[in-house]
Design a protein around this motif. Structure first.
Motif, PDB file in Angstrom:
ATOM      1  N   THR A   1       0.822  -1.213   0.000  1.00  0.00           N
ATOM      2  CA  THR A   1       0.000   0.000   0.000  1.00  0.00           C
ATOM      3  C   THR A   1       0.854   1.261   0.000  1.00  0.00           C
ATOM      4  OG1 THR A   1      -0.177  -0.087   2.413  1.00  0.00           O
ATOM      5  CG2 THR A   1      -1.964  -1.095   1.125  1.00  0.00           C
ATOM      6  N   ARG A   2       2.001   1.234   0.676  1.00  0.00           N
ATOM      7  CA  ARG A   2       2.903   2.389   0.651  1.00  0.00           C
ATOM      8  C   ARG A   2       4.271   1.985   1.174  1.00  0.00           C
ATOM      9  NH1 ARG A   2       2.983   5.309   5.880  1.00  0.00           N
ATOM     10  NH2 ARG A   2       1.491   4.228   7.206  1.00  0.00           N
ATOM     11  N   CYS A   3       5.260   2.769   0.799  1.00  0.00           N
ATOM     12  CA  CYS A   3       6.637   2.587   1.260  1.00  0.00           C
ATOM     13  C   CYS A   3       7.101   3.914   1.840  1.00  0.00           C
ATOM     14  CB  CYS A   3       7.558   2.199   0.115  1.00  0.00           C
ATOM     15  SG  CYS A   3       7.081   0.697  -0.721  1.00  0.00           S
ATOM     16  N   GLU A   4       7.920   3.831   2.852  1.00  0.00           N
ATOM     17  CA  GLU A   4       8.457   5.058   3.432  1.00  0.00           C
ATOM     18  C   GLU A   4       9.852   4.809   3.973  1.00  0.00           C
ATOM     19  OE1 GLU A   4       5.778   6.187   6.554  1.00  0.00           O
ATOM     20  OE2 GLU A   4       6.193   4.398   7.715  1.00  0.00           O
TER      21      GLU A   4
ATOM     22  N   PHE B   1      18.628   4.770   8.453  1.00  0.00           N
ATOM     23  CA  PHE B   1      17.418   4.977   7.662  1.00  0.00           C
ATOM     24  C   PHE B   1      16.698   3.640   7.523  1.00  0.00           C
ATOM     25  CE2 PHE B   1      20.452   8.218   6.508  1.00  0.00           C
ATOM     26  CZ  PHE B   1      19.686   9.370   6.598  1.00  0.00           C
ATOM     27  N   LEU B   2      15.424   3.627   7.889  1.00  0.00           N
ATOM     28  CA  LEU B   2      14.613   2.409   7.839  1.00  0.00           C
ATOM     29  C   LEU B   2      13.737   2.425   6.601  1.00  0.00           C
ATOM     30  CD1 LEU B   2      13.439   2.290  11.570  1.00  0.00           C
ATOM     31  CD2 LEU B   2      15.480   1.274  10.556  1.00  0.00           C
ATOM     32  N   ALA B   3      13.716   1.316   5.885  1.00  0.00           N
ATOM     33  CA  ALA B   3      12.888   1.174   4.681  1.00  0.00           C
ATOM     34  C   ALA B   3      11.654   0.350   5.052  1.00  0.00           C
ATOM     35  CB  ALA B   3      13.676   0.491   3.571  1.00  0.00           C
ATOM     36  N   ARG B   4      10.579   1.047   5.379  1.00  0.00           N
ATOM     37  CA  ARG B   4       9.355   0.383   5.836  1.00  0.00           C
ATOM     38  C   ARG B   4       8.388   0.218   4.665  1.00  0.00           C
ATOM     39  NH1 ARG B   4       7.878  -0.489  10.898  1.00  0.00           N
ATOM     40  NH2 ARG B   4       9.320   1.054  11.711  1.00  0.00           N
TER      41      ARG B   4
ATOM     42  N   GLY C   1      12.134  -7.189  11.800  1.00  0.00           N
ATOM     43  CA  GLY C   1      12.611  -5.824  11.929  1.00  0.00           C
ATOM     44  C   GLY C   1      12.754  -5.176  10.567  1.00  0.00           C
ATOM     45  N   VAL C   2      12.610  -3.884  10.540  1.00  0.00           N
ATOM     46  CA  VAL C   2      12.687  -3.131   9.299  1.00  0.00           C
ATOM     47  C   VAL C   2      14.141  -3.072   8.840  1.00  0.00           C
ATOM     48  CG1 VAL C   2      12.239  -0.880   8.257  1.00  0.00           C
ATOM     49  CG2 VAL C   2      10.715  -1.757  10.022  1.00  0.00           C
TER      50      VAL C   2
ATOM     51  N   ALA D   1      16.337   3.004  -2.327  1.00  0.00           N
ATOM     52  CA  ALA D   1      16.455   1.961  -3.359  1.00  0.00           C
ATOM     53  C   ALA D   1      15.808   0.662  -2.904  1.00  0.00           C
ATOM     54  CB  ALA D   1      17.926   1.726  -3.707  1.00  0.00           C
ATOM     55  N   HIS D   2      15.999   0.302  -1.631  1.00  0.00           N
ATOM     56  CA  HIS D   2      15.394  -0.926  -1.114  1.00  0.00           C
ATOM     57  C   HIS D   2      13.867  -0.809  -1.115  1.00  0.00           C
ATOM     58  CE1 HIS D   2      15.138  -4.616   1.234  1.00  0.00           C
ATOM     59  NE2 HIS D   2      14.197  -4.006   1.934  1.00  0.00           N
ATOM     60  N   ALA D   3      13.344   0.305  -0.631  1.00  0.00           N
ATOM     61  CA  ALA D   3      11.889   0.510  -0.622  1.00  0.00           C
ATOM     62  C   ALA D   3      11.344   0.587  -2.046  1.00  0.00           C
ATOM     63  CB  ALA D   3      11.545   1.773   0.157  1.00  0.00           C
ATOM     64  N   GLY D   4      12.135   1.098  -2.974  1.00  0.00           N
ATOM     65  CA  GLY D   4      11.690   1.229  -4.364  1.00  0.00           C
ATOM     66  C   GLY D   4      11.525  -0.099  -5.081  1.00  0.00           C
TER      67      GLY D   4
END
Length: 153
Positions: free
Chosen positions: A40-43, A63-66, A87-88, A99-102
């Motif tokens: 639904t979303r990445c942040e 920086f956390l990629a949630r 864990g995130v 890049a990971h969240a993308g």
């Protein structure tokens, strides 16, 4: 002076038990039911290395990629994110986290596993053996046996 080997054996044995329990827990997670989840979303959120920064503390910012997603289980829709079990993922550079969240933009389908008792607790990614924990448990168990052997009269 007391012989320290029995204390080392006890500490190593307890460490082996804790590491073994962690490996056993991972084995159970690999058996959880799976479901298709829709992102639904990445942040990306910035956090400090410590919850309470002290004066002179130079811990780098992390920086956390949630990744948030929804899925169907037991006839209901659940919401969860990638930080519920493992864990995130954490990065030292914002670009790496972005890049990971993308890799999983909103709308992406992904396979997750969920806890049968509480479906909001999820685990994403491939099922894997906890080789690190198994190795640690074996090493500590061996050190416990060696310490006990050394303490024999």
């Amino acid at each position: 002076m007391p012989d320290i080997a029995p204390f080392i054996a006890l500490a190593a044995g307890l460490g082996a038990a804790v590491a073994g329990h962690g490996a056993w827990r991972r084995r159970d997670v690999n058996r959880w039911p799976s479901a298709e989840a829709r992102v639904t979303r990445c942040e990306v959120e910035a956090v400090h290395g410590h919850a309470h920064r002290r004066e002179g503390d130079d811990q780098p910012r992390r920086f956390l990629a949630r990744v948030h997603f929804t899925f169907q289980a037991k006839g209901r829709t659940y919401r969860s994110d990638n930080g519920r079990f493992d864990g995130v993922p954490s990065f030292t550079r914002r670009q790496a986290a972005v890049a990971h969240a993308g890799r999983t933009p909103p709308g992406t389908l992904m396979t997750i596993r969920y806890a049968p008792d509480n479906p909001e607790i999820t685990q994403s990614g491939e099922s894997r053996l906890p080789n690190g924990r198994l190795g640690l448990a074996a090493f500590l168990a061996t050190m416990s046996v060696v310490a006990l052997w050394l303490s024999l009269p």
